[in-house]
Design an enzyme around this catalytic site. Structure first.
Site, PDB file in Angstrom:
ATOM      1  CB  CYS A  68      -0.904  -0.017   1.223  1.00 44.73           C
ATOM      2  SG  CYS A  68       0.042   0.139   2.769  1.00 44.73           S
ATOM      3  CB  ALA A  71       4.102  -0.445   2.153  1.00 41.68           C
ATOM      4  NE  ARG A 102      11.638  -1.896   1.632  1.00 40.63           N
ATOM      5  CZ  ARG A 102      12.443  -1.017   1.052  1.00 40.63           C
ATOM      6  NH1 ARG A 102      12.830   0.058   1.708  1.00 40.63           N
ATOM      7  NH2 ARG A 102      12.869  -1.193  -0.164  1.00 40.63           N
ATOM      8  CG  HIS A 201       7.465   4.957  -4.063  1.00 43.29           C
ATOM      9  ND1 HIS A 201       7.297   4.085  -5.103  1.00 43.29           N
ATOM     10  CD2 HIS A 201       7.845   4.216  -2.996  1.00 43.29           C
ATOM     11  CE1 HIS A 201       7.569   2.857  -4.683  1.00 43.29           C
ATOM     12  NE2 HIS A 201       7.899   2.911  -3.407  1.00 43.29           N
TER      13      HIS A 201
HETATM   14  S1  SF4 Z   1      -0.702  -1.663   6.059  1.00 44.42           S
HETATM   15 FE1  SF4 Z   1      -1.899  -0.170   7.190  1.00 44.42          FE
HETATM   16  S2  SF4 Z   1      -1.988   1.612   5.830  1.00 44.42           S
HETATM   17 FE2  SF4 Z   1      -1.401  -0.134   4.559  1.00 44.42          FE
HETATM   18  S3  SF4 Z   1      -3.355  -0.930   3.729  1.00 44.42           S
HETATM   19 FE3  SF4 Z   1      -2.882  -2.065   5.620  1.00 44.42          FE
HETATM   20  S4  SF4 Z   1      -4.017  -0.912   7.177  1.00 44.42           S
HETATM   21 FE4  SF4 Z   1      -3.853   0.423   5.434  1.00 44.42          FE
END
Ligand code: SF4
Length: 549
Positions: A68, A71, A102, A201
């Site tokens: 996402c 991330a 990471r 990004h």
């Molecule tokens: S990791 Fe967190 S921010 Fe990313 S999609 Fe999942 S809930 Fe949403």
């Protein structure tokens, strides 16, 4: 082994027709899905790159490799900076699962220098914060982080619920910046923004440019040929190896975005004379903005692969146009290539002609093809999780890319030349002169131009397609990430993680190339793959013997 050789022969004879493979891959999908996937699976043509659909919404339920925007923003771009407190605003999952997963390495100069990378900071939102809002808790968390760690900066990363409940993270950051007297800024990188890490990004680039780059005009680091390395995240020590080589040549690394980076590096990045981009996808926005505001040109380089590293060093030397630097670069390349060529000659005996597949992020599926080529291995198929068309087809397609509804909410900053600090590093005549010699700025021709005729390029590959591809081609190695690793190995195919490098690295530069050759040679020639079937499965007579005994 015999199967692998047969597959290679079949490919060379044209018996495995990529058009048939493409049909097989999409045959199992409902019509609407098949139509969409057909545009994301293309057969490469040499000399005439076909159009691919990329950076579009993932198909629900298809088992994508993607992550996402959070991330991409917190995990990728800002995570590797050691002296920021990176505070996740949200429930605990996002911060917890991205905690130290990471392998960005960092090396503070002394034990006293701050390094917060080993921590996971989160506001840990609870039900009542979702109902009544989380701003109060965020304020308290920033205060607490400041009281305990006294960091140079605190950055706040929004997760999914934050945008939905309407917490004004930017206002809280502004308030706390005034109260604490340190830089506090926030990112609206909720996981549902855009379609992948890529949106994150862009959001990170905007934030770091707006809030940090250019804050410090002093350039304390002495040295000639001052270069920023953009889009290099120091996985497994890659940036250490790149810096070693640059410094050996007499080139001064100013800032790395963002492997082994610090707040001060970002604040002084505008004092460099060249931006060199490794990962085009994640950082081209900052490069473009630094050029507009400060006059620093950017070039694409690649330190993955010994030949590519040599080519990149020569490109940097050509930019600075200094005889002493050019000579030194040639000396360093000659020195470093001795070991590279020795190992290459050895491993080629065992790796030559074997097939590789690469499905990674937004740049490695391209860069690592150079390393495989140096080993004599062939890339039969490759693709990205979240790249855009320009990463596949080259920047020439940029004017034709339409931003769809899913990505329209990612801000495009309007940037103008800085009235006092804009200083073009090259005059128009110098740029023309360089172009006449075949040297171009902002030049990236993308992954597909480098791939052979008939190879399959697959964007946002699904788990089903992954499994079909390895059944059809039986590659000698498949490169992807942790989610794919074990399913592939269970099918008897060696699997190399090109995000985390498993536990290995560095793979960049000359020493990195040697590491990679040895690692891949060990993996593809390991006997373990021949033990996947029990002896009585391949030899029934043996089973009968056992039964008698
Ligand atoms: S990791 Fe967190 S921010 Fe990313 S999609 Fe999942 S809930 Fe949403």
């Amino acid at each position: 082994m015999a199967a692998m050789i047969d597959r290679r022969a079949a490919l060379e004879d044209g018996a495995i027709d990529p058009n048939v493979v493409k049909k097989q891959l999409i045959a199992a999908y409902p019509t609407k899905v098949a139509r969409k996937r057909a545009k994301q699976i293309v057969i490469n043509k040499e000399g005439e790159v076909p159009e691919i659909a990329a950076n579009t919404r993932a198909i629900p339920g298809i088992i994508t490799q993607r992550g996402c925007a959070y991330a991409g923003c917190k995990g990728v771009v800002l995570g590797p900076t050691r002296d920021f407190v990176n505070l996740t605003h949200g429930p605990i999952g996002c911060g917890f699962y991205s905690w130290l997963t990471r392998r960005n390495q960092t090396r503070p100069p002394t034990a006293e220098d701050p390094n917060f990378m080993t921590y996971c900071f989160s506001t840990d939102l609870q039900d009542e914060n979702i109902v009544f809002g989380g701003e109060k808790k965020l304020r308290a968390a920033i205060q607490e982080a400041y009281d305990i760690f006294k960091p140079k900066a605190i950055s706040v990363f929004s997760t999914c619920p934050v945008g939905l409940i309407g917490d004004d993270v930017h206002n809280v950051a502004k308030e706390m910046k005034e109260k604490l007297g340190i830089n506090v800024f926030a990112f609206s990188c909720e996981g549902y923004k855009g379609v992948s890490q890529s949106a994150g990004h862009h959001i990170a680039n905007n934030g770091i440019f707006k809030h940090v780059v250019g804050l410090d005009d002093t350039a304390p680091k002495e040295g000639k040929f001052r270069v920023n390395m953009l889009g290099e995240y120091n996985i497994g020590g890659d940036a250490f190896e790149i810096d070693r080589v640059l410094e050996k040549c007499g080139i001064t690394p100013v800032a790395t975005f963002s492997g082994n980076s610090t707040y001060d590096q970002f604040a002084r990045a505008h004092t460099a004379d060249l931006n060199a981009i490794m990962c085009h996808r994640s950082i081209n926005y900052v490069a473009e903005m630094m050029e507009k505001k400060f006059g620093i040109p950017w070039i694409k380089i690649n330190f993955i692969g010994a030949k590519s590293a040599a080519k990149s060093l020569r490109k940097i030397a050509k930019y600075f146009d200094d005889q002493e630097l050019t000579d030194r670069v040639e000396e360093v390349i000659a020195e470093e290539m001795v070991e590279v060529e020795k190992v290459q000659a050895e491993i080629r005996k065992r790796c030559e002609g074997k097939l590789a597949m690469l499905f990674v992020g937004g740049s490695r599926a391209h860069h690592y093809q150079d390393l495989f080529a140096e080993m004599g291995m062939k890339t039969i198929s490759a693709g990205y999780e979240f790249a855009h068309r320009d990463d596949y087809e080259g920047r020439k397609v940029l004017p034709g890319i339409k931003i769809d509804a899913d990505s329209r909410n990612i801000e495009e900053l309007e940037v103008h030349p800085d009235p006092d600090r804009y200083r073009p590093r090259k005059s128009a005549e110098q740029i023309e002169e360089l172009a006449a010699k075949g040297f171009f700025f902002k030049d990236y021709e993308g992954m597909m131009a480098q791939m052979a005729e008939g190879t399959l390029v697959i964007d946002d590959i699904s788990q089903y397609e992954t499994e079909r591809m390895i059944e059809i081609y039986k590659p000698a190695i498949f490169c992807a990430g942790i989610k794919e690793k074990y399913a592939i190995q269970k099918k008897g195919i060696p699997m190399k993680q090109l995000h985390s490098y498993d536990t290995g690295g560095p793979y960049a530069g000359f020493k990195g190339a040697v590491n990679f050759y040895e690692e891949i040679d060990r993996m593809v020639n390991s006997k373990v793959w021949s033990y996947l079937k029990a002896p009585w499965q391949t030899n029934p007579e043996l089973a009968a013997t056992y039964a008698c005994q």
